[in-house]
Design a protein around this motif. Structure first.
Motif, short mmCIF file in Angstrom:
data_model
loop_
_atom_site.label_atom_id
_atom_site.label_comp_id
_atom_site.label_asym_id
_atom_site.label_seq_id
_atom_site.Cartn_x
_atom_site.Cartn_y
_atom_site.Cartn_z
N ILE A 23 30.41 41.45 21.07
CA ILE A 23 29.44 40.56 21.70
C ILE A 23 28.44 40.04 20.68
O ILE A 23 28.08 38.84 20.69
N MET A 24 27.99 40.88 19.79
CA MET A 24 27.04 40.41 18.78
C MET A 24 27.70 39.46 17.78
O MET A 24 27.04 38.54 17.28
N LEU A 72 29.99 37.31 18.73
CA LEU A 72 29.96 36.06 19.49
C LEU A 72 28.55 35.47 19.52
O LEU A 72 28.38 34.25 19.47
N ALA A 73 27.55 36.34 19.59
CA ALA A 73 26.16 35.88 19.70
C ALA A 73 25.70 35.11 18.47
O ALA A 73 24.81 34.26 18.57
N ARG A 74 26.28 35.41 17.33
CA ARG A 74 25.86 34.72 16.10
C ARG A 74 26.09 33.22 16.18
O ARG A 74 25.39 32.44 15.55
N GLU A 75 27.08 32.82 16.97
CA GLU A 75 27.38 31.40 17.13
C GLU A 75 27.02 30.87 18.51
O GLU A 75 27.32 29.71 18.83
N ALA A 76 26.42 31.71 19.33
CA ALA A 76 26.10 31.32 20.70
C ALA A 76 24.73 30.64 20.76
O ALA A 76 23.90 30.79 19.86
N ASP A 77 24.50 29.92 21.83
CA ASP A 77 23.23 29.24 22.05
C ASP A 77 22.38 29.92 23.12
O ASP A 77 21.15 29.92 23.03
N VAL A 78 23.04 30.46 24.14
CA VAL A 78 22.33 30.95 25.32
C VAL A 78 22.98 32.26 25.79
O VAL A 78 24.21 32.41 25.74
N VAL A 79 22.13 33.18 26.26
CA VAL A 79 22.57 34.37 26.99
C VAL A 79 21.94 34.31 28.37
O VAL A 79 20.75 33.99 28.50
N VAL A 80 22.73 34.60 29.40
CA VAL A 80 22.22 34.61 30.77
C VAL A 80 22.56 35.96 31.40
O VAL A 80 23.71 36.43 31.29
N GLN A 81 21.59 36.58 32.05
CA GLN A 81 21.85 37.83 32.75
C GLN A 81 20.91 37.96 33.94
O GLN A 81 19.79 37.45 33.91
N ASN A 82 21.40 38.63 35.00
CA ASN A 82 20.54 38.87 36.16
C ASN A 82 20.70 40.29 36.69
O ASN A 82 20.70 40.52 37.89
N TYR A 127 16.78 40.91 24.90
CA TYR A 127 16.47 39.73 24.09
C TYR A 127 16.31 40.08 22.62
O TYR A 127 16.85 39.40 21.74
N ASP A 128 15.59 41.16 22.33
CA ASP A 128 15.36 41.52 20.93
C ASP A 128 16.66 41.83 20.21
O ASP A 128 16.80 41.55 19.01
N ASP A 129 17.62 42.42 20.90
CA ASP A 129 18.91 42.73 20.28
C ASP A 129 19.64 41.46 19.88
O ASP A 129 20.21 41.37 18.79
N PHE A 130 19.63 40.46 20.75
CA PHE A 130 20.30 39.20 20.43
C PHE A 130 19.52 38.40 19.39
O PHE A 130 20.11 37.78 18.50
N ALA A 131 18.19 38.39 19.50
CA ALA A 131 17.38 37.64 18.55
C ALA A 131 17.52 38.19 17.14
O ALA A 131 17.37 37.45 16.15
N ALA A 132 17.82 39.48 17.03
CA ALA A 132 17.98 40.09 15.71
C ALA A 132 19.18 39.52 14.96
O ALA A 132 19.17 39.43 13.73
N VAL A 133 20.22 39.12 15.70
CA VAL A 133 21.39 38.55 15.04
C VAL A 133 21.39 37.03 15.08
O VAL A 133 22.11 36.38 14.31
#
Length: 404
Positions: A91-92, A94-104, A117-123
């Protein structure tokens, strides 16, 4: 389905979608309709909870939930066990090239799993991370379940709907969730525009409670500034703050709606001049239930078609009351092409409501059916450079999953 080669406004945008049920999936479907590449990350085997929920135990094609099919077209499904460290690595990546994460998920769940958010922002510092919740991220209701009907009850819409001698009435659709989905899209697109200007991503937080209150602002402003709640009518008047004739009225073969219209003109069409005795603003409000009953006695003498024809000729604001099936066959709905469809490998031909916006250069489109769980796992993992043997190992060790 539409030709996928048509340019689309959000083409090239990649979204990692962890959402489930209605609010998040509707938001990401709206973005997918505009061309975003939405990767729906689901539990291997089970997937989104909406795959197992349906109305009246009815399944499209004998196996597929209409609830899931409604909100998940135009997406790819990647089935991963989020508790597996190797899944997190995928997942991380994929996140390096992703624009948006959505979760509910409920507040705190994603962060505890290592997907906050901090986990994704770190990468990827440019990531836009959108969280949807029932009541916000903290506060006295943070552990409560944030379900649509519960929110309707808390925010006044239920107390203002229906007739006074009946229980408070919820709206006959997932109104809170759908408002929340629209707010997610509004927040995400705003954050993406800011990112283009600043280079920075950010966290977007949406909650159903705030959304429902904001979408009732005219009722809230009235109640709060006059310190007086609306009182529901005891008839077919269509809003607790409105006077007669605003409401629904019977005919010999159905119902019609009449909105804000000159009362004397309406009376002239119906042909009972005795009703003109009610024609002043205060009386039309204070005696609105009585007026409704007298108007209903007159409209009940007409067929729906005849009454509509007469009312429209007099420039009265009016319309039919239609069922969902009736709405699908409505001539204006047909003219606009709003009822569309796609072929599903298990459900067969699925009739759906198409995208609700038009764009001259980059129109929204249905290019993919709602995916099966893990239908695109191999395809997506291959984009990360994994070969077939590596993907087979992840599947065999239950890190990832594929569709049957």
């Amino acid at each position: 389905m539409t030709d996928a080669s048509q340019p689309q406004a959000l083409g090239g945008l990649r979204i990692l979608d962890f959402s489930h049920l209605l609010q998040g999936p509707f938001a990401t479907q709206l973005l997918a309709d505009l061309g975003a590449d939405v990767i729906k990350i689901e539990r291997p085997g089970k997937g989104d909870l909406f795959r197992s929920l349906t109305f009246r135990n009815k399944w499209v094609g004998g196996s597929e939930s209409p609830n899931f099919l409604a909100w998940n077209r135009n997406k790819r499904s990647l089935a991963l066990n989020l508790k597996e460290p190797r899944a997190r690595d995928i997942i991380m990546d994929l996140a390096r090239e992703a624009d948006v994460v959505v979760q509910n998920f409920r507040p705190g769940v994603m962060a505890r799993l290592g997907y906050g958010y901090d986990d994704f922002a770190a990468v990827n510092p440019r990531i836009v991370y959108c969280s949807g919740s029932g009541y916000g991220e903290d506060g006295p209701y943070v552990t409560r379940p944030g379900q649509d009907m519960l929110i309707q009850g808390l925010t006044g819409v239920m107390a203002a709907t229906g007739q006074a001698d009946n229980p408070p009435t919820p709206v006959g659709a997932g109104f809170s969730d759908q408002v929340g989905a629209m707010n997610m899209v509004y927040g995400i697109l705003s954050a993406l525009l800011w990112r283009e200007r600043s280079g920075k991503g950010q966290e977007v937080r949406i909650n159903l409670l705030a959304g429902m209150l904001a979408h009732q602002n005219q009722e809230m402003v009235m109640a709060m500034n006059f310190n007086e709640d609306f009182q529901r009518p005891n008839s077919g008047i269509g809003h607790p703050g409105m006077d007669a004739p605003f409401g629904t009225y019977p005919t010999t073969d159905g119902w019609v709606t009449i909105a804000m219209s000159p009362f004397a003109t309406l009376v002239g069409v119906l042909g009972n001049d005795d009703l003109l005795a009610y024609d002043d603003p205060e009386t039309l409000f204070t005696k609105r239930d009585e007026v409704w009953r007298k108007l209903a006695a007159e409209t009940g003498k007409w067929s729906t078609d005849d009454l509509l024809r007469a009312l429209l000729a007099a420039d009265i604001w009016c319309g039919e009351v239609k069922s969902h099936l009736g709405a699908a066959e409505d001539p204006q709905v047909q003219h606009l092409g709003l009822i569309q469809g796609y072929e599903h490998p298990k459900a067969g031909h699925v009739r759906v409501v198409g995208p609700a916006i038009g764009m001259s250069e980059t129109p929204p489109a249905i290019t993919r059916h709602a995916p099966m769980v893990g239908e695109h796992t191999r395809e997506i993992l291959a984009t990360l450079g994994l070969d077939s043997a590596q993907i087979d190992t992840l599947i065999a060790e239950k890190v990832a999953g594929v569709s049957d």
